[in-house]
Design a protein around this motif. Structure first.
Motif, PDB file in Angstrom:
ATOM      1  N   THR A   1       2.284  -8.433   6.099  1.00  0.00           N
ATOM      2  CA  THR A   1       1.056  -8.267   5.298  1.00  0.00           C
ATOM      3  C   THR A   1       0.252  -9.561   5.326  1.00  0.00           C
ATOM      4  OG1 THR A   1       2.147  -6.686   3.848  1.00  0.00           O
ATOM      5  CG2 THR A   1       0.198  -7.762   2.961  1.00  0.00           C
ATOM      6  N   LYS A   2       0.949 -10.667   5.062  1.00  0.00           N
ATOM      7  CA  LYS A   2       0.299 -11.976   5.020  1.00  0.00           C
ATOM      8  C   LYS A   2      -0.280 -12.313   6.403  1.00  0.00           C
ATOM      9  CE  LYS A   2       1.395 -16.456   2.983  1.00  0.00           C
ATOM     10  NZ  LYS A   2       1.342 -17.369   4.114  1.00  0.00           N
TER      11      LYS A   2
ATOM     12  N   PRO B   1      -1.810  -2.207   1.334  1.00  0.00           N
ATOM     13  CA  PRO B   1      -1.593  -3.649   1.178  1.00  0.00           C
ATOM     14  C   PRO B   1      -2.899  -4.311   0.741  1.00  0.00           C
ATOM     15  CG  PRO B   1      -0.897  -2.873   3.366  1.00  0.00           C
ATOM     16  CD  PRO B   1      -1.673  -1.772   2.735  1.00  0.00           C
ATOM     17  N   LEU B   2      -2.788  -5.234  -0.207  1.00  0.00           N
ATOM     18  CA  LEU B   2      -3.974  -5.886  -0.790  1.00  0.00           C
ATOM     19  C   LEU B   2      -3.825  -7.401  -0.780  1.00  0.00           C
ATOM     20  CD1 LEU B   2      -3.839  -3.402  -3.663  1.00  0.00           C
ATOM     21  CD2 LEU B   2      -6.080  -3.955  -2.744  1.00  0.00           C
ATOM     22  N   HIS B   3      -4.955  -8.077  -0.567  1.00  0.00           N
ATOM     23  CA  HIS B   3      -4.983  -9.548  -0.639  1.00  0.00           C
ATOM     24  C   HIS B   3      -6.132  -9.963  -1.550  1.00  0.00           C
ATOM     25  CE1 HIS B   3      -6.576 -13.449   1.258  1.00  0.00           C
ATOM     26  NE2 HIS B   3      -5.647 -13.758   0.375  1.00  0.00           N
TER      27      HIS B   3
ATOM     28  N   ASP C   1      -4.417 -19.343  -6.897  1.00  0.00           N
ATOM     29  CA  ASP C   1      -3.474 -19.037  -5.807  1.00  0.00           C
ATOM     30  C   ASP C   1      -3.858 -17.722  -5.115  1.00  0.00           C
ATOM     31  OD1 ASP C   1      -1.898 -21.230  -6.434  1.00  0.00           O
ATOM     32  OD2 ASP C   1      -0.773 -20.082  -7.944  1.00  0.00           O
ATOM     33  N   GLU C   2      -3.383 -17.577  -3.890  1.00  0.00           N
ATOM     34  CA  GLU C   2      -3.547 -16.299  -3.188  1.00  0.00           C
ATOM     35  C   GLU C   2      -2.655 -15.260  -3.878  1.00  0.00           C
ATOM     36  OE1 GLU C   2      -5.554 -16.146  -0.460  1.00  0.00           O
ATOM     37  OE2 GLU C   2      -5.878 -18.319  -0.521  1.00  0.00           O
ATOM     38  N   ARG C   3      -3.137 -14.035  -3.963  1.00  0.00           N
ATOM     39  CA  ARG C   3      -2.275 -12.973  -4.495  1.00  0.00           C
ATOM     40  C   ARG C   3      -2.195 -11.840  -3.474  1.00  0.00           C
ATOM     41  NH1 ARG C   3      -2.810  -7.983  -7.641  1.00  0.00           N
ATOM     42  NH2 ARG C   3      -0.957  -7.734  -8.916  1.00  0.00           N
ATOM     43  N   TYR C   4      -0.978 -11.342  -3.273  1.00  0.00           N
ATOM     44  CA  TYR C   4      -0.770 -10.187  -2.403  1.00  0.00           C
ATOM     45  C   TYR C   4      -0.059  -9.105  -3.198  1.00  0.00           C
ATOM     46  CZ  TYR C   4      -1.777 -13.321   1.503  1.00  0.00           C
ATOM     47  OH  TYR C   4      -2.381 -14.191   2.355  1.00  0.00           O
ATOM     48  N   SER C   5      -0.474  -7.865  -3.005  1.00  0.00           N
ATOM     49  CA  SER C   5       0.263  -6.763  -3.623  1.00  0.00           C
ATOM     50  C   SER C   5       0.270  -5.588  -2.654  1.00  0.00           C
ATOM     51  CB  SER C   5      -0.367  -6.370  -4.959  1.00  0.00           C
ATOM     52  OG  SER C   5      -1.644  -5.833  -4.744  1.00  0.00           O
ATOM     53  N   LEU C   6       1.100  -4.612  -2.960  1.00  0.00           N
ATOM     54  CA  LEU C   6       1.206  -3.437  -2.093  1.00  0.00           C
ATOM     55  C   LEU C   6       1.305  -2.200  -2.972  1.00  0.00           C
ATOM     56  CD1 LEU C   6       1.527  -1.993   0.563  1.00  0.00           C
ATOM     57  CD2 LEU C   6       3.804  -2.930   0.798  1.00  0.00           C
ATOM     58  N   ALA C   7       0.239  -1.390  -2.925  1.00  0.00           N
ATOM     59  CA  ALA C   7       0.200  -0.186  -3.768  1.00  0.00           C
ATOM     60  C   ALA C   7       0.629   1.026  -2.940  1.00  0.00           C
ATOM     61  CB  ALA C   7      -1.212   0.018  -4.305  1.00  0.00           C
ATOM     62  N   TYR C   8       1.403   1.885  -3.569  1.00  0.00           N
ATOM     63  CA  TYR C   8       1.816   3.152  -2.954  1.00  0.00           C
ATOM     64  C   TYR C   8       1.322   4.258  -3.881  1.00  0.00           C
ATOM     65  CZ  TYR C   8       5.009   6.928  -1.514  1.00  0.00           C
ATOM     66  OH  TYR C   8       5.538   8.123  -1.093  1.00  0.00           O
TER      67      TYR C   8
END
Ligand SMILES: O=C(O)CCC(=O)C(=O)O
Ligand SMILES: [Fe+2]
Length: 370
Positions: A93-94, A223-225, A306-313
Motif C-alpha cells: 500500500t505504502k 486502501p487510503l493515504h 504524520d502520514e496516515r494509511y488505512s484500509l477499508a473493506y
C-alpha cells in the motif's frame, strides 16, 4: 437521521454531514439538552466467533448487537487476520502511494466503467466548507471475472459493467500488489461472512438467516493515504455515512484521525488500537434493520503531522437479492419504515450519487436512473 430543529436556549450550532440523499445536519446539544449517548467506541473480542459452540458464538453476538444498536461502531479484537498478511499489505500500500502521481493516474477511476481505480488528493469533497478531502485512495471491488475472487460459475453477472471482463484496474507497480491485496481480501471475506452470521444471532434470527445473500457479495477494498494536513481547516474525509452493510477499517498506522459523531453531535475519537479492526454499520444494514442498528456519521482529520494509511473493506450482499426488513426488527409498535429494495439497485444508486462527476453517473442521471 433527520435534521434537528433548534432547541430553546441553545445556540443554533450544527454539524453537517453527507448522507445518502444529500446533506443533513445535527444540532450540537449542550447542558440539560444532552441525550444519553456514547463517549467511546466499545471493543469486542471476536476470538469465539470461530468456536464450534453455538453458545460461544451467541456470546460474541450479544456484545456485537449491543455495540451496533448503541454506537454503530466497535473495535474487533482477535479478528483472525494474520500479522504476516497485514505486514505485506501495508508494505505494498505504502509503496503504491509513494509512486509518482503520473504512475498512479494510469489507473484513475474515470477510466473504468465500473468506477474502480485510483482517486487523487482533493478529488472528492464530502465537506464543502473545505478545499477537498485530503486523501488519495484506490477502489477495488470483488470481481466475478477474477479467478481469485471465487465467484460461483453460474452466478448472474449481468449487474457488472461492462461485462464480460475484469472490473478492477490493478497497478503494475508494485508487481506483487494484486496478489497481496487479493490475499487480504480473502481473509476479510472470511471474517465478513462469519460476522454476517453473528449479526443474524444478534438480531434473534437463525444463524444462517442471511446466508442466501452471500452468493457473491458486493464487497470492496479501499486502501487510503492521508498526508499530514496543511491547513487547520483541512479534513482527510469529510463527515459522512457509509452505504455498505458494514465496513471494516484497519488503521494501518498509529495516527489518531478517525472521529465518530454521537447523538449530541460531539466528535468521539476512534484512535488506532494495534491489531484491531474498526467495524461500523452502513446505511444499508441500518435500513434492513428498520434503524435498530445505527449507521453512524464519521470523518477523518489528520492533525498529527504524520502520514496516515488505512484500509477499508466494505461489505454488501449479492446484487441479485431483494432486501426486506429483518423480521425481528418490525412489529405493530415499530412499523416498517422502508420499502423492500434490490441490493444491486441500491448500491448502484449510492455509488453514482457519490461519484457524480464520473461519466457513468452523468449518463445514469441523463437517463433518469438516479
Ligand atoms: O480511513 C478511515 O479510517 C475511514 C475511511 C472511511 O470512512 C471511508 O472510506 O468511508
Ligand atoms: Fe466511511
Amino acid at each position: 437521521m433527520a435534521p434537528s430543529a433548534t432547541l430553546p436556549g441553545l445556540e443554533p450550532e450544527y454539524v453537517e454531514f453527507h448522507a445518502g440523499k444529500g446533506k443533513l445536519k445535527r444540532a450540537v446539544l449542550k447542558g440539560d439538552h444532552k441525550k444519553a449517548t456514547f463517549a467511546s467506541i466499545p471493543a469486542v473480542d471476536f476470538a469465539q466467533m470461530w468456536s464450534d459452540s453455538l453458545n460461544d458464538r451467541k456470546e460474541v453476538a450479544l456484545h456485537v448487537g449491543k455495540a451496533f444498536r448503541e454506537v454503530g461502531f466497535l473495535y474487533a479484537v482477535n479478528h483472525g487476520i494474520s500479522e504476516d498478511i497485514q505486514a505485506r499489505t501495508f508494505a505494498v500500500t505504502k509503496e503504491f502511494f509513494e509512486l509518482p502521481l503520473e504512475e498512479k493516474m494510469k489507473i484513475h477511476l474515470n477510466k473504468s466503467p465500473a468506477i474502480k481505480g485510483y482517486e487523487a488528493l482533493l478529488e472528492t469533497r464530502l465537506d464543502d466548507t473545505t478545499r477537498g478531502d485530503n486523501k488519495e485512495a484506490i477502489n477495488f471491488s470483488d470481481d466475478p471475472y477474477d479467478p481469485d475472487h471465487g465467484c460461483p460459475p453460474d452466478f448472474d453477472k449481468s449487474y457488472y459493467p461492462p461485462g464480460p471482463g475484469p472490473i478492477n484496474q490493478w497497478p503494475q507497480k508494485p508487481s506483487n500488489f494484486r496478489s497481496i491485496m487479493n490475499e487480504y481480501r480473502t481473509a476479510m471475506s472470511d471474517f465478513a461472512r462469519r460476522l454476517v452470521r453473528i449479526i443474524a444471532l444478534s438480531l434473534d434470527l437463525d444463524e444462517t438467516y442471511f446466508d442466501y445473500m452471500l452468493e457473491f457479495p458486493m464487497a470492496g477494498l479501499r486502501p487510503l493515504h492521508y498526508p499530514p494536513q496543511e491547513a487547520s481547516t483541512d479534513v482527510g474525509i469529510g463527515a459522512h455515512n457509509d452505504y455498505s452493510w458494514f465496513t471494516c477499517v484497519w488503521q494501518m498506522t498509529p495516527t489518531p484521525a478517525l472521529e465518530v459523531l454521537n447523538s449530541n453531535a460531539e466528535w468521539i475519537s476512534a484512535p488506532p488500537i494495534p491489531n484491531t479492526l474498526v467495524v461500523n454499520i452502513g446505511d444499508f444494514l441500518e435500513r434492513a434493520t428498520n434503524d435498530v442498528f445505527v449507521s453512524t456519521v464519521h470523518r477523518v482529520v489528520n492533525k498529527t503531522g504524520d502520514e496516515r494509511y488505512s484500509l477499508a473493506y466494505f461489505f454488501t450482499p449479492s446484487h441479485n437479492v431483494m432486501l426486506e426488513t429483518v423480521p425481528t426488527c418490525w412489529s405493530f409498535d415499530r412499523p416498517k419504515r422502508y420499502e423492500d429494495v434490490n441490493a444491486g439497485k441500491w448500491q448502484r444508486e449510492r455509488l453514482y450519487r457519490a461519484r457524480y462527476k464520473h461519466p457513468a453517473s452523468i449518463a445514469a442521471k441523463q437517463a433518469g436512473e438516479i
